[in-house]
Write an enzyme that holds these catalytic residues in place. Sequence first.
Site, PDB file in Angstrom:
ATOM      1  N   GLU A  45       0.830  -1.208   0.000  1.00 19.33           N
ATOM      2  CA  GLU A  45       0.000   0.000   0.000  1.00 19.33           C
ATOM      3  C   GLU A  45       0.864   1.257   0.000  1.00 19.33           C
ATOM      4  O   GLU A  45       0.538   2.235  -0.661  1.00 19.33           O
ATOM      5  CB  GLU A  45      -0.972   0.010   1.192  1.00 19.33           C
ATOM      6  N   TYR A 126      -6.323   7.088   3.772  1.00 18.74           N
ATOM      7  CA  TYR A 126      -6.556   6.040   2.774  1.00 18.74           C
ATOM      8  C   TYR A 126      -5.804   4.753   3.153  1.00 18.74           C
ATOM      9  O   TYR A 126      -6.373   3.656   3.212  1.00 18.74           O
ATOM     10  CB  TYR A 126      -6.137   6.497   1.360  1.00 18.74           C
ATOM     11  N   ASP A 144      -9.959   5.035  -3.231  1.00 17.32           N
ATOM     12  CA  ASP A 144      -8.848   5.502  -4.073  1.00 17.32           C
ATOM     13  C   ASP A 144      -9.439   5.984  -5.406  1.00 17.32           C
ATOM     14  O   ASP A 144     -10.660   6.060  -5.565  1.00 17.32           O
ATOM     15  CB  ASP A 144      -7.802   4.392  -4.259  1.00 17.32           C
TER      16      ASP A 144
END
Length: 351
Positions: A45, A126, A144
């Site tokens: 990520e 996020y 996203d």
Amino acid sequence: MRENATSSDLLAWYDAHARRLPWRTSPADRRAGRQPDPYAVWLSEVMLQQTTVAAVKAYFTRFMLLWPTVEALAAARDEDVMAEWAGLGYYARARNLLKCAREVTELGSFPDTRDGLQKLPGIGPYTSAAISAIAYDHPETVLDGNVERVMSRLYAVLEPLPDSKESLRALAARLTPNHRAGDYAQAVMDLGATVCTPRSPTCGLCPWSTACLAREQGIADTLPRKKPKAPKPTRLGIAYIAKRADGAWLLERRPDKGLLGGMLGWPGAPWGEERIAQPPLKANWQLLPEEARHTFTHFHLRLDVQIAHLPLEARAQGCEFIDRHSFKPSSLPTVMRKAFDLAQSAFDEPK
Ligand code: SF4
């Protein structure tokens, strides 16, 4: 009659069409009881922030090979990690990656909640939601660019981004299931990446096609709308590339804070509206005919490249000579490597 979109329709599609990604635990593996490794989820990520899946794959595989656990990464030398990160860009991410690995090692494990994760360096709203959902199956809403696109089309949201962000988040939250939240988060991203693509979405393959308002109205490929961005300014600079008679290269480590912080690069004054001539030492500098160009998030850069051959006794304050066997162009940030690529052939030619 138009149906409502449901998470179970999307999950059924995901079971059949999930992308195989090196950091991913497939739906079949999850069903078989194999849980994702939070370290792999976190690493992927962070790498994926601002970078494409295609570009991240090789970096992820290499990092896992070199540092297979968060403890191994925490114990790595900063310069080794920065060198392996080179080319991925946004170097503050690599510095935060190391800080985060060290904090997690101190803690003993990754926190599993969004709030706990968000306290760690380099983990924003996020990324914390994504890790909490994917690694721990918590029903977090992950938003996203892919998810924004899918939601804006599914519900025909005409308000442009970024103003529509909160509405899109609320729509995405309504669809997020309590069960299989991790698979669901990855499923929406996959749908956006492979079916509901920016141009020409393949609605015929979409599990939500009968529910989708944008498809019904024939406006799918015009969404999401976006407010026009201000044009990027251009900055100018000079990269000084020098080679000593024994083959060593003159490099400068950039300050930890700021753009390309902590990375090795070619010496030169800060970039700005005008080129500032500030060679690191006196030498017979020669300007190359071509300039190196690179685009950062907020500006375009045009770098003149000046080269020089230096005698063995050359010295330059604040810089270091890296011997030719230790010098790896691949460990330079992309803009510095572009400058080097231009200079290399000039050094290959006879003086
Ligand atoms: S039907 Fe088409 S536009 Fe709508 S969500 Fe699916 S792929 Fe996207």
